[in-house]
Design a protein around this motif. Sequence first.
Motif, PDB file in Angstrom:
ATOM      1  N   ALA A 109       0.734  -1.146   0.097  1.00  0.00           N
ATOM      2  CA  ALA A 109      -0.095  -0.056  -0.138  1.00  0.00           C
ATOM      3  C   ALA A 109       0.872   1.403   0.249  1.00  0.00           C
ATOM      4  O   ALA A 109       1.950   1.503   0.748  1.00  0.00           O
ATOM      5  CB  ALA A 109      -0.783  -0.009   1.301  1.00  0.00           C
ATOM      6  N   LEU A 110       0.515   2.245  -0.858  1.00  0.00           N
ATOM      7  CA  LEU A 110       1.567   3.320  -0.927  1.00  0.00           C
ATOM      8  C   LEU A 110       0.795   4.469  -0.839  1.00  0.00           C
ATOM      9  O   LEU A 110      -0.210   4.828  -1.592  1.00  0.00           O
ATOM     10  CB  LEU A 110       2.051   3.305  -2.479  1.00  0.00           C
ATOM     11  CG  LEU A 110       3.015   4.548  -3.056  1.00  0.00           C
ATOM     12  CD1 LEU A 110       4.273   4.551  -1.993  1.00  0.00           C
ATOM     13  CD2 LEU A 110       3.259   4.318  -4.338  1.00  0.00           C
ATOM     14  N   ALA A 111       1.206   5.511   0.106  1.00  0.00           N
ATOM     15  CA  ALA A 111       0.570   6.612   0.215  1.00  0.00           C
ATOM     16  C   ALA A 111       0.913   7.713  -0.776  1.00  0.00           C
ATOM     17  O   ALA A 111       2.132   8.092  -0.934  1.00  0.00           O
ATOM     18  CB  ALA A 111       0.800   7.240   1.764  1.00  0.00           C
ATOM     19  N   VAL A 112       0.022   8.106  -1.463  1.00  0.00           N
ATOM     20  CA  VAL A 112       0.384   9.080  -2.648  1.00  0.00           C
ATOM     21  C   VAL A 112       0.044  10.608  -2.180  1.00  0.00           C
ATOM     22  O   VAL A 112       0.304  11.358  -2.837  1.00  0.00           O
ATOM     23  CB  VAL A 112      -0.237   8.518  -3.913  1.00  0.00           C
ATOM     24  CG1 VAL A 112       0.220   7.022  -4.382  1.00  0.00           C
ATOM     25  CG2 VAL A 112      -1.859   8.719  -3.722  1.00  0.00           C
ATOM     26  N   ALA A 113      -0.916  10.640  -1.437  1.00  0.00           N
ATOM     27  CA  ALA A 113      -1.425  12.019  -0.707  1.00  0.00           C
ATOM     28  C   ALA A 113      -1.469  12.183   0.687  1.00  0.00           C
ATOM     29  O   ALA A 113      -2.363  11.124   1.183  1.00  0.00           O
ATOM     30  CB  ALA A 113      -2.518  12.488  -1.474  1.00  0.00           C
ATOM     31  N   VAL A 114      -1.208  12.946   1.349  1.00  0.00           N
ATOM     32  CA  VAL A 114      -1.307  13.027   2.766  1.00  0.00           C
ATOM     33  C   VAL A 114      -1.772  14.537   3.531  1.00  0.00           C
ATOM     34  O   VAL A 114      -1.142  15.476   2.889  1.00  0.00           O
ATOM     35  CB  VAL A 114       0.042  12.743   3.534  1.00  0.00           C
ATOM     36  CG1 VAL A 114      -0.261  12.708   5.179  1.00  0.00           C
ATOM     37  CG2 VAL A 114       0.159  11.363   3.349  1.00  0.00           C
ATOM     38  N   VAL A 115      -2.711  14.460   4.214  1.00  0.00           N
ATOM     39  CA  VAL A 115      -2.948  16.126   4.650  1.00  0.00           C
ATOM     40  C   VAL A 115      -2.926  15.899   6.203  1.00  0.00           C
ATOM     41  O   VAL A 115      -3.756  14.813   6.909  1.00  0.00           O
ATOM     42  CB  VAL A 115      -4.230  16.539   4.230  1.00  0.00           C
ATOM     43  CG1 VAL A 115      -4.635  17.824   4.916  1.00  0.00           C
ATOM     44  CG2 VAL A 115      -4.388  16.803   2.582  1.00  0.00           C
ATOM     45  N   GLU A 116      -2.251  16.881   6.921  1.00  0.00           N
ATOM     46  CA  GLU A 116      -2.415  16.610   8.243  1.00  0.00           C
ATOM     47  C   GLU A 116      -3.209  17.993   8.660  1.00  0.00           C
ATOM     48  O   GLU A 116      -3.545  18.993   8.186  1.00  0.00           O
ATOM     49  CB  GLU A 116      -0.928  17.110   8.914  1.00  0.00           C
ATOM     50  CG  GLU A 116       0.008  15.801   8.726  1.00  0.00           C
ATOM     51  CD  GLU A 116       1.404  16.111   9.128  1.00  0.00           C
ATOM     52  OE1 GLU A 116       1.606  17.185   9.610  1.00  0.00           O
ATOM     53  OE2 GLU A 116       2.166  15.016   8.715  1.00  0.00           O
ATOM     54  N   PRO A 117      -4.223  17.794  10.244  1.00  0.00           N
ATOM     55  CA  PRO A 117      -4.819  18.874  10.557  1.00  0.00           C
ATOM     56  C   PRO A 117      -4.079  20.006  10.753  1.00  0.00           C
ATOM     57  O   PRO A 117      -2.756  19.650  11.392  1.00  0.00           O
ATOM     58  CB  PRO A 117      -5.467  18.076  11.670  1.00  0.00           C
ATOM     59  CG  PRO A 117      -4.538  17.040  12.179  1.00  0.00           C
ATOM     60  CD  PRO A 117      -3.978  16.558  10.972  1.00  0.00           C
ATOM     61  N   THR A 118      -4.623  21.132  10.757  1.00  0.00           N
ATOM     62  CA  THR A 118      -3.855  22.549  11.215  1.00  0.00           C
ATOM     63  C   THR A 118      -4.313  23.039  12.737  1.00  0.00           C
ATOM     64  O   THR A 118      -3.519  23.512  13.280  1.00  0.00           O
ATOM     65  CB  THR A 118      -4.540  23.663  10.486  1.00  0.00           C
ATOM     66  OG1 THR A 118      -5.822  23.708  10.409  1.00  0.00           O
ATOM     67  CG2 THR A 118      -4.067  23.086   8.922  1.00  0.00           C
ATOM     68  N   TRP A 119      -5.544  22.349  13.362  1.00  0.00           N
ATOM     69  CA  TRP A 119      -5.862  22.657  14.625  1.00  0.00           C
ATOM     70  C   TRP A 119      -5.713  21.740  15.830  1.00  0.00           C
ATOM     71  O   TRP A 119      -5.672  22.332  16.990  1.00  0.00           O
ATOM     72  CB  TRP A 119      -7.297  23.228  14.698  1.00  0.00           C
ATOM     73  CG  TRP A 119      -7.949  21.841  14.176  1.00  0.00           C
ATOM     74  CD1 TRP A 119      -8.468  21.383  13.165  1.00  0.00           C
ATOM     75  CD2 TRP A 119      -8.592  20.963  15.268  1.00  0.00           C
ATOM     76  NE1 TRP A 119      -9.131  20.359  13.333  1.00  0.00           N
ATOM     77  CE2 TRP A 119      -9.344  19.908  14.605  1.00  0.00           C
ATOM     78  CE3 TRP A 119      -8.429  20.764  16.717  1.00  0.00           C
ATOM     79  CZ2 TRP A 119     -10.145  19.040  14.968  1.00  0.00           C
ATOM     80  CZ3 TRP A 119      -8.989  19.636  17.134  1.00  0.00           C
ATOM     81  CH2 TRP A 119      -9.634  18.736  16.516  1.00  0.00           C
ATOM     82  N   THR A 120      -4.641  20.714  15.798  1.00  0.00           N
ATOM     83  CA  THR A 120      -4.601  19.629  16.921  1.00  0.00           C
ATOM     84  C   THR A 120      -3.302  20.052  17.558  1.00  0.00           C
ATOM     85  O   THR A 120      -2.276  20.719  16.742  1.00  0.00           O
ATOM     86  CB  THR A 120      -4.664  18.346  16.405  1.00  0.00           C
ATOM     87  OG1 THR A 120      -3.417  18.250  15.220  1.00  0.00           O
ATOM     88  CG2 THR A 120      -5.963  17.940  15.809  1.00  0.00           C
ATOM     89  N   ASP A 121      -3.122  19.925  18.568  1.00  0.00           N
ATOM     90  CA  ASP A 121      -1.546  20.024  19.443  1.00  0.00           C
ATOM     91  C   ASP A 121      -1.040  18.717  18.860  1.00  0.00           C
ATOM     92  O   ASP A 121       0.589  19.038  19.015  1.00  0.00           O
ATOM     93  CB  ASP A 121      -2.091  19.722  20.976  1.00  0.00           C
ATOM     94  CG  ASP A 121      -2.971  21.020  21.590  1.00  0.00           C
ATOM     95  OD1 ASP A 121      -2.733  22.039  20.918  1.00  0.00           O
ATOM     96  OD2 ASP A 121      -3.724  20.739  22.332  1.00  0.00           O
ATOM     97  N   TYR A 122      -1.262  17.644  18.669  1.00  0.00           N
ATOM     98  CA  TYR A 122      -0.311  16.747  18.157  1.00  0.00           C
ATOM     99  C   TYR A 122      -1.039  16.012  16.973  1.00  0.00           C
ATOM    100  O   TYR A 122      -2.441  15.534  17.290  1.00  0.00           O
ATOM    101  CB  TYR A 122       0.175  16.012  18.981  1.00  0.00           C
ATOM    102  CG  TYR A 122      -0.796  15.174  19.980  1.00  0.00           C
ATOM    103  CD1 TYR A 122      -1.298  13.996  19.875  1.00  0.00           C
ATOM    104  CD2 TYR A 122      -1.295  15.723  21.333  1.00  0.00           C
ATOM    105  CE1 TYR A 122      -2.192  13.399  20.504  1.00  0.00           C
ATOM    106  CE2 TYR A 122      -2.378  15.235  21.859  1.00  0.00           C
ATOM    107  CZ  TYR A 122      -2.610  14.144  21.639  1.00  0.00           C
ATOM    108  OH  TYR A 122      -3.520  13.471  22.336  1.00  0.00           O
ATOM    109  N   HIS A 123      -0.358  15.003  16.174  1.00  0.00           N
ATOM    110  CA  HIS A 123      -1.186  14.280  15.237  1.00  0.00           C
ATOM    111  C   HIS A 123      -0.013  13.316  14.778  1.00  0.00           C
ATOM    112  O   HIS A 123       1.277  13.513  15.053  1.00  0.00           O
ATOM    113  CB  HIS A 123      -1.695  15.028  14.157  1.00  0.00           C
ATOM    114  CG  HIS A 123      -0.911  16.041  13.466  1.00  0.00           C
ATOM    115  ND1 HIS A 123      -0.841  17.301  13.721  1.00  0.00           N
ATOM    116  CD2 HIS A 123       0.042  15.785  12.487  1.00  0.00           C
ATOM    117  CE1 HIS A 123      -0.108  17.977  12.623  1.00  0.00           C
ATOM    118  NE2 HIS A 123       0.666  17.099  12.215  1.00  0.00           N
ATOM    119  N   VAL A 124      -0.191  12.187  14.051  1.00  0.00           N
ATOM    120  CA  VAL A 124       0.553  11.229  13.402  1.00  0.00           C
ATOM    121  C   VAL A 124       1.319  11.938  12.188  1.00  0.00           C
ATOM    122  O   VAL A 124       0.801  12.305  11.414  1.00  0.00           O
ATOM    123  CB  VAL A 124      -0.061   9.958  13.347  1.00  0.00           C
ATOM    124  CG1 VAL A 124       0.768   9.146  12.566  1.00  0.00           C
ATOM    125  CG2 VAL A 124      -0.890   9.417  14.453  1.00  0.00           C
ATOM    126  N   ALA A 125       2.769  11.760  12.370  1.00  0.00           N
ATOM    127  CA  ALA A 125       3.391  12.330  11.057  1.00  0.00           C
ATOM    128  C   ALA A 125       3.297  10.942  10.197  1.00  0.00           C
ATOM    129  O   ALA A 125       3.620   9.981  10.323  1.00  0.00           O
ATOM    130  CB  ALA A 125       4.775  12.654  11.461  1.00  0.00           C
TER     131      ALA A 125
END
Length: 213
Positions: A109-125
């Motif tokens: 499985a290959l991740a081709v697009a990723v978006v991280e949330p802008t408002w959280t204190d922490y999230h998974v990279a």
Amino acid sequence: MTAETSQTLDRGLRVLKLLADTDHGLTVTELSNKLGVNRTVVYRLLATLEQHALVRRDLGGRARVGLGVLRLGRQVHPLVREAALPALRSLAEDIGATAHLTLVDGADALAVAVVEPTWTDYHVAYRAGFRHPLDRGAAGRAILAARHQNANEPGYTLTHGELEAGASGAAAPLLGVTGVEGSVGVVMLADAVPERVGPRVVDAAREVAEALR
């Protein structure tokens, strides 16, 4: 066929077109019948196309279009990402977790697009280009599940700790996109995925599929 054309190339292109027109792949026998040639010829065509990643065969022996088709045009992958980004951004902001579009690449499985949330204190990279086996993680498992489910009954897959300790994932398959196997999902630092996340991921997968059609 005329004297100026190549019969082998013509058959190879016909194989690609046939595979692009099915969501479930084709067996050697099915391709042989559709092309009107013997199985030996089909095996040779598939082997050549596989060497260039234009075709891949799953564990059941069914041939499918490979991601090498995308690599033929430098702008195709960016266009796929661009089409998926609005739905991924909305998903990431709504859930507060990292959202991703994942496609099948061989047995991975290959991740081709990723978006991280802008408002959280922490999230998974989670980065575009990250790959993992199809049978590990929500993104891959959702794709595998889609091979056996009714396309009119979209579902989602939940996992915990399969790719990263302490991280949970939810993913739903892309359905109805000819020649493309993939999923849309989120990954979050949590012991369990909140109940509303699964249906929300299904909605996002539907939005991405519509954008890619």
